[in-house]
Scaffold this active site. Structure first.
Site, PDB file in Angstrom:
ATOM      1  N   SER A 138     -53.662  46.290 -94.038  1.00 50.32           N
ATOM      2  CA  SER A 138     -54.568  46.171 -95.190  1.00 50.32           C
ATOM      3  C   SER A 138     -53.823  45.476 -96.316  1.00 50.32           C
ATOM      4  O   SER A 138     -52.579  45.557 -96.389  1.00 50.32           O
ATOM      5  CB  SER A 138     -55.018  47.558 -95.650  1.00 50.32           C
ATOM      6  N   TYR A 151     -54.041  56.596 -97.185  1.00 49.98           N
ATOM      7  CA  TYR A 151     -54.477  55.383 -96.499  1.00 49.98           C
ATOM      8  C   TYR A 151     -53.522  54.236 -96.799  1.00 49.98           C
ATOM      9  O   TYR A 151     -53.041  53.548 -95.887  1.00 49.98           O
ATOM     10  CB  TYR A 151     -55.891  55.014 -96.923  1.00 49.98           C
TER      11      TYR A 151
END
Length: 247
Positions: A138, A151
């Site tokens: 990400s 996350y």
């Protein structure tokens, strides 16, 4: 990475980025196995398409991962590409004591899942022609979003782990990292229509163009994610972290 003639396993293939990658790679002439928890969603992806297969997989359970690996190798012995895409994203309030269930589940799904699945498939992949592993991280691996701390941390770990895998598997398996920006998927509720997020179709178009470059970039970075990927190098890190937190 060869873009046609592969047998590709994609986790989290029932929706979002995984689903679109599966469809695009299949259209290029690859056999694609989509894996995920919900067979109904997977069957919708493969419906009416040749060279696509669906298999259930719970990346939270190490025993089920091991059983899955044996089955997928048995049924698809030419498997040569693994795309570790499955992941979850949870908001967390760190300013008070809380139940750590969300954090622990995020670590298991986003980090231990890819590590475990890669581990049980690596002996097979390492002897396949044109073998590759694609790990989906990400933009938040490089500049974290404070509202989703675990996350962001797991994606930073996936980035680091991919670098190490690349070195250890050099000459045997190609390692590629795909780092999306904020994309309109259902990773979090309502995200698929959230204003300002990159439309999924536009994201996949750019990603597939990058995959078809020769040689394939070791990091697949669409233009929009550069804002996060290079924030520290360009001296913008603190500013970007504060901006993301303010949102």
């Amino acid at each position: 990475m060869r873009t046609t003639g592969n047998t590709i396993l994609i986790t989290g293939g029932g929706s979002g980025i995984g689903r679109e990658l599966a469809l695009r790679f299949n259209a290029l002439g690859n056999t694609v196995i989509v894996a995920g928890r919900r067979m109904a969603a997977l069957e919708q992806v493969i419906a009416g398409r040749e060279g696509m297969h669906a298999m259930t997989l719970d990346v939270e359970d190490p025993e089920k991962i091991a059983t899955f690996a044996k089955q997928v190798i048995s049924e698809h012995p030419q498997l040569n590409v693994l795309i570790n895409n499955a992941g979850i994203m949870r908001h967390e309030d760190l300013a008070r004591k809380r139940d750590l269930g969300d954090a622990e589940e995020t670590i298991v799904t986003n980090l231990l899942g890819p590590i475990r699945l890669t581990n049980v498939l690596i002996d097979h992949l390492a002897v396949q022609p044109a073998a590759a592993i694609v790990n989906v991280s990400s933009g938040l691996a490089f500049t974290p979003l404070s509202a989703t701390p675990t996350y962001s941390a797991t994606k930073a770990a996936i980035h680091s782990y991919t670098v190490s895998l690349r070195e250890q598997l050099r000459g045997k398996v190609e390692l590629i990292e795909l780092a999306p920006p904020a994309v309109q998927t259902e990773l979090t509720p309502g995200q698929s229509t959230r204003e300002g997020y990159l439309p999924l179709e536009q994201f996949i178009d750019e990603v597939m163009t990058l995959f078809q470059q020769q040689p394939t970039p070791k990091e697949i970075l669409v233009e929009r994610v550069g804002f996060l990927r290079w924030a520290e190098r360009e001296g913008r890190f603190d500013q970007v972290v504060e901006m993301l937190s303010a949102r």
